[in-house]
Design a protein around this motif. Sequence first.
Motif, PDB file in Angstrom:
ATOM      1  N   PRO A 177       0.842  -1.200   0.000  1.00  0.00           N
ATOM      2  CA  PRO A 177       0.000   0.000   0.000  1.00  0.00           C
ATOM      3  C   PRO A 177       0.879   1.252   0.000  1.00  0.00           C
ATOM      4  N   ASP A 178       0.369   2.319  -0.575  1.00  0.00           N
ATOM      5  CA  ASP A 178       1.102   3.580  -0.580  1.00  0.00           C
ATOM      6  C   ASP A 178       0.719   4.374   0.665  1.00  0.00           C
ATOM      7  N   PHE A 179       1.580   5.284   1.058  1.00  0.00           N
ATOM      8  CA  PHE A 179       1.247   6.201   2.141  1.00  0.00           C
ATOM      9  C   PHE A 179       2.044   7.485   1.967  1.00  0.00           C
ATOM     10  N   GLU A 180       1.568   8.528   2.598  1.00  0.00           N
ATOM     11  CA  GLU A 180       2.324   9.771   2.733  1.00  0.00           C
ATOM     12  C   GLU A 180       2.226  10.166   4.196  1.00  0.00           C
ATOM     13  N   LEU A 181       3.370  10.152   4.888  1.00  0.00           N
ATOM     14  CA  LEU A 181       3.399  10.401   6.326  1.00  0.00           C
ATOM     15  C   LEU A 181       4.504  11.396   6.669  1.00  0.00           C
ATOM     16  N   PRO A 182       4.338  12.123   7.762  1.00  0.00           N
ATOM     17  CA  PRO A 182       5.386  13.058   8.180  1.00  0.00           C
ATOM     18  C   PRO A 182       6.585  12.313   8.770  1.00  0.00           C
ATOM     19  N   ALA A 183       7.759  12.816   8.466  1.00  0.00           N
ATOM     20  CA  ALA A 183       8.979  12.215   9.011  1.00  0.00           C
ATOM     21  C   ALA A 183       9.108  12.613  10.477  1.00  0.00           C
ATOM     22  N   LEU A 184       9.085  11.639  11.337  1.00  0.00           N
ATOM     23  CA  LEU A 184       9.240  11.850  12.775  1.00  0.00           C
ATOM     24  C   LEU A 184      10.704  12.129  13.096  1.00  0.00           C
ATOM     25  N   ILE A 224      16.120  11.484   4.060  1.00  0.00           N
ATOM     26  CA  ILE A 224      14.827  11.911   4.611  1.00  0.00           C
ATOM     27  C   ILE A 224      15.065  12.889   5.751  1.00  0.00           C
ATOM     28  N   GLU A 225      14.438  14.063   5.633  1.00  0.00           N
ATOM     29  CA  GLU A 225      14.621  15.108   6.638  1.00  0.00           C
ATOM     30  C   GLU A 225      13.464  15.109   7.622  1.00  0.00           C
ATOM     31  N   GLU A 226      13.790  15.277   8.905  1.00  0.00           N
ATOM     32  CA  GLU A 226      12.771  15.378   9.938  1.00  0.00           C
ATOM     33  C   GLU A 226      11.825  16.533   9.624  1.00  0.00           C
ATOM     34  N   GLY A 227      10.529  16.266   9.803  1.00  0.00           N
ATOM     35  CA  GLY A 227       9.528  17.295   9.541  1.00  0.00           C
ATOM     36  C   GLY A 227       9.038  17.303   8.105  1.00  0.00           C
ATOM     37  N   GLY A 228       9.768  16.652   7.226  1.00  0.00           N
ATOM     38  CA  GLY A 228       9.335  16.567   5.835  1.00  0.00           C
ATOM     39  C   GLY A 228       8.235  15.529   5.684  1.00  0.00           C
ATOM     40  N   SER A 229       7.898  15.244   4.462  1.00  0.00           N
ATOM     41  CA  SER A 229       6.850  14.272   4.167  1.00  0.00           C
ATOM     42  C   SER A 229       7.465  13.127   3.366  1.00  0.00           C
TER      43      SER A 229
END
Length: 197
Positions: free
Chosen positions: A59-66, A72-77
């Motif tokens: 499955p696909d998802f779009e989640l905020p980077a914890l 991958i940068e924190e706060g990004g998507s």
Amino acid sequence: MSDDLETDERPGRGRLVAAVAAGLGVVALLAVMTVGLLNQERGNSIQRAVEANERPQSPDFELPALVGGGSIEEGGSVRLSELRGTPIVLNFWASWCVPCRTEAPVLERLWSRYRDRGLLVLGVNVQDLTGNAKQFDEEFGLSYPSVRDGDDSTMRDFEVTGVPETFVIDRQGRVAALRVGPVTAEEQLVEAIEAVL
């Protein structure tokens, strides 16, 4: 005489309250069992496909980077479909999960071992408080990124029945392997990782 009436009504009322409470308890128990069985059955569909040597599309998802890591940068998507072409170890975890504490250092070692060969280890934090999740990450010195599934929708889409669960996803975005329960040794995932690199 009114004292006798009050005395007669109280035991009956108590029995009624007890019967209603017992009935509600039975209904609640049946509801919990039904949800558990539905989740177990639903949770097994990806597992059954993998066990049948099929590679179902993840499955696909779009989640905020914890927590950031790698590119991958924190706060990004983070959108999973945008990571196509990258083999991924996708791990569902929570800070309150005792087996996740055993597993975190193993995943960190796998990340260190394979990141130069293109592997991404990506945590998916579920059913957790953001502060606790970040503290967990700091405690174990994890350098691989994690995203936050705040409403558990990604957990449901992946049919996760509990934490930890780990998916190995190939370059085409298909689930190549699934491990229910903690990864307690690197060797438990090495074969699946080598197969998708």
